[in-house]
Design an enzyme around this catalytic site. Structure first.
Site: not given
Ligand code: ADP
Ligand code: ZN
Length: 219
Positions: A13, A85, A124, A157, A168
């Site tokens: 993404k 999400r 990654r 990370r 996750r």
């Molecule tokens: P990935 O899609 O690779 O898991 P992101 O960088 O999008 O990584 O998100 C990392 C973390 O940030 C998530 O695991 C969550 O803890 C938090 N996060 C991101 N977007 C949201 C969201 N819309 N609602 C709740 N938590 C979020």
């Protein structure tokens, strides 16, 4: 125009959002990037988020929605990466947009088998200074641990460690995957096979974006 990019962690993404934002002139709104920036600066929002992010759990809906609401501008072209999400966030987004007479125009879902998602996440690496993304298997930095772009330190990370990566993914399957049904009902849902090279995935996404209503062709 509002485009939502959905996909499991590791599905690409972030990579694709950056490419498409440049190509089609979208503002890229990535909630995970925003949380990591707030955490790095130790702001009150970052402190609120960090326990959840580092455990691979979702930050509470109210916190995320407020952060997004403060950045969405009516009428602008936005690419949403990492939001919504879950169903409640999707409803909150719908209400936010409806208030300015708009709606989600397009949802692109990047589909990837679970084992491949775990492999991508755990391999990654990111530059701690400029955020450039590497992969120890497919795209390592030229000198180990050193960013090609800025010389910064290339690290993993915290939430990409295997146990958290798996957590996750299960959060994704339980809470985020059901958004497919939600957006299919709205008639804006497209699926893209993400188990291909970044260039191939980008081409597939571009095809969907170009054919969509209001989608502008890149010049
Ligand atoms: P990935 O899609 O690779 O898991 P992101 O960088 O999008 O990584 O998100 C990392 C973390 O940030 C998530 O695991 C969550 O803890 C938090 N996060 C991101 N977007 C949201 C969201 N819309 N609602 C709740 N938590 C979020
Ligand atoms: Zn760098």
């Amino acid at each position: 125009m509002i485009v939502v990019l959905l996909g499991a962690p590791g599905s690409g993404k972030g990579t694709q959002s950056k490419r498409l934002a440049g190509k089609y002139g979208f503002q890229h709104l990535a909630t995970g990037d925003l949380f990591r920036a707030e955490m790095a600066e130790g702001t009150p929002l970052g402190l609120k988020a960090q326990g959840y992010v580092n455990a691979g759990r979702l930050v509470p809906d109210g916190v995320v929605t407020e952060m997004v609401a403060a950045r969405l501008k009516p009428g602008a072209r936005f690419l949403l990466d990492g939001f919504p999400r879950n169903i409640d966030q999707a409803r909150a987004l719908g209400r936010l947009l409806a208030a300015s007479g708009s709606a989600v125009d397009l949802v692109c879902s990047l589909v990837l088998p679970k084992a491949e998602a775990v492999r991508r996440m755990t391999s990654r690496r990111v530059c701690a200074s400029c955020g450039e993304v590497y992969n120890v298997l497919s795209r390592p930095p030229k000198a180990e641990g050193v960013c090609d772009r800025c010389g910064g330190k290339v690290v993993q990370r915290a939430d990409d460690a295997e146990a958290t990566a798996v957590k996750r993914l299960s959060v994704f399957e339980d809470l985020t995957a059901p958004l497919a049904v939600y957006y299919k009902a709205e008639g804006v849902f497209h699926e893209i096979d993400a188990a291909r090279s970044p260039d191939e995935v980008e081409a597939a996404l571009s095809a969907v974006l170009s054919s969509a209503r209001g989608g502008r062709r890149p010049c």
